[in-house]
Scaffold this motif. Structure first.
Motif, PDB file in Angstrom:
ATOM      1  N   TYR A 195       7.328   6.806  -0.227  1.00 27.44           N
ATOM      2  CA  TYR A 195       7.949   5.573   0.254  1.00 27.44           C
ATOM      3  C   TYR A 195       8.847   4.948  -0.816  1.00 27.44           C
ATOM      4  O   TYR A 195       8.480   4.891  -1.994  1.00 27.44           O
ATOM      5  N   TYR A 247      11.439   1.337  -0.977  1.00 25.94           N
ATOM      6  CA  TYR A 247      11.940   0.189  -0.218  1.00 25.94           C
ATOM      7  C   TYR A 247      13.459   0.144  -0.297  1.00 25.94           C
ATOM      8  O   TYR A 247      14.029   0.189  -1.386  1.00 25.94           O
ATOM      9  N   SER A 270       2.634   6.040  -2.977  1.00 28.94           N
ATOM     10  CA  SER A 270       3.698   6.954  -3.407  1.00 28.94           C
ATOM     11  C   SER A 270       3.686   7.177  -4.910  1.00 28.94           C
ATOM     12  O   SER A 270       3.872   8.308  -5.380  1.00 28.94           O
ATOM     13  N   ASP A 303       0.825  -1.209   0.000  1.00 32.04           N
ATOM     14  CA  ASP A 303       0.000   0.000   0.000  1.00 32.04           C
ATOM     15  C   ASP A 303       0.863   1.264   0.000  1.00 32.04           C
ATOM     16  O   ASP A 303       0.515   2.258  -0.645  1.00 32.04           O
ATOM     17  N   SER A 304       1.980   1.220   0.735  1.00 34.52           N
ATOM     18  CA  SER A 304       2.869   2.380   0.795  1.00 34.52           C
ATOM     19  C   SER A 304       3.472   2.679  -0.577  1.00 34.52           C
ATOM     20  O   SER A 304       3.586   3.842  -0.984  1.00 34.52           O
ATOM     21  N   GLY A 364       2.405   9.802  -0.615  1.00 34.43           N
ATOM     22  CA  GLY A 364       3.572   9.379   0.152  1.00 34.43           C
ATOM     23  C   GLY A 364       4.830   9.465  -0.682  1.00 34.43           C
ATOM     24  O   GLY A 364       4.785   9.795  -1.864  1.00 34.43           O
TER      25      GLY A 364
END
Length: 277
Positions: free
Chosen positions: A157, A159, A149, A144-145, A155
């Motif tokens: 975000y 990884y 984004s 979801d993040s 957002g």
């Protein structure tokens, strides 16, 4: 003074040049899906949009399909008036609609489909591992993040991939499909690249992104040149005869991009003329 004079003359020239060129672009003739009959329509080569376009209309209302190696090139053909419309996935289509005032997306959806990764046939262990990684992504909120984004815009975000010392995990993509994959100064970025990083981290393997032509991805995975394919690949029976699909990780819609009839700003046309798009 000489610099101001130079730019003044150059801007005046560009306004004249872009204005003259723009008059050659025909007005939009596609206002609904049925209007695609007997029209020139641009598609990404080897995409499902190409298949759907080729099947449209039967014998009397067929689409004249124009194939391009990237969606960007199809969009530029539409802007020039070389084609009447472009069929493409909704997320990248929205990127181009936001980038060019002269384009818009029809409200009517052409087709709905799903995205998934691909692995070679009989490589069941890798398939299970990738699926477990995707499940964990959803459970931990990483999925979801990432989408918030790149698509939601709510957002920033990214990884972070930890260092690993195992065998390299090679993931094939085509970084010409924003927001799922696109090129930057730091290398390919996008939703699929974030997912690739997560999968590699889950497997404790270093990651190598193999950026190749879209129509080469399935062959690369099938032959073992790449371990996984992540490139907003739509799930189809034809592809499934060659490779295995992972669990679906996104829904997509094939939409119709057309010319809006609205003129782009003079400044944008000057920039396009001087520096390209």
């Amino acid at each position: 003074m000489r610099a101001k004079w130079f730019w003044g003359v150059l801007i005046a020239f560009c306004i004249c040049f872009t204005g003259c060129g723009k008059s050659n672009v025909p007005e939009n003739r596609v206002f609904a899906i049925n209007d695609l009959a007997n029209k020139k329509v641009g598609v990404l080569e080897a995409s499902t949009a190409e298949v759907y376009a080729a099947d449209f209309g039967g014998d009397t209302a067929k689409i004249q399909v124009e194939k391009y190696p990237t969606l960007e090139e199809a969009v530029q053909a539409l802007r020039r008036g070389d084609v009447d419309a472009v069929l493409g996935d909704d997320a990248p289509a929205s990127v181009f609609e936001g980038k060019y005032q002269s384009l818009r997306i029809l409200d009517e959806v052409f087709m709905e489909e799903s995205y998934a990764g691909i692995v070679a046939k009989k490589n069941w262990g890798l398939l299970d591992t990738v699926n477990m990684a995707l499940i964990q992504m959803r459970t931990m909120g990483v999925y979801d993040s990432i989408f918030a984004s790149y698509i939601g815009g709510t957002g920033d975000y990214h990884y972070k991939l930890d260092s690993a010392s195992g065998p390299v995990l090679r993931i094939a993509t085509n970084a010409e499909f924003p927001p799922y994959e696109f090129r930057t100064e730091k290398g390919p970025q996008g939703i699929d690249i974030e997912i690739a990083r997560y999968i590699a981290d889950f497997m404790e393997r270093p990651l190598e992104i193999v950026d190749i032509d879209f129509d080469e991805i399935i062959a690369a995975v099938d032959s073992g040149k790449a371990d996984i394919g992540l490139a907003a690949l739509s799930v189809t029976e034809e592809r499934e005869r060659i490779v295995n699909f992972t669990d679906h990780y996104a829904k997509s819609k094939i939409v119709v991009i057309v010319r809006s009839g609205e003129e782009e700003s003079t400044l944008q046309r000057i920039k396009d003329t001087l520096f390209g798009d």
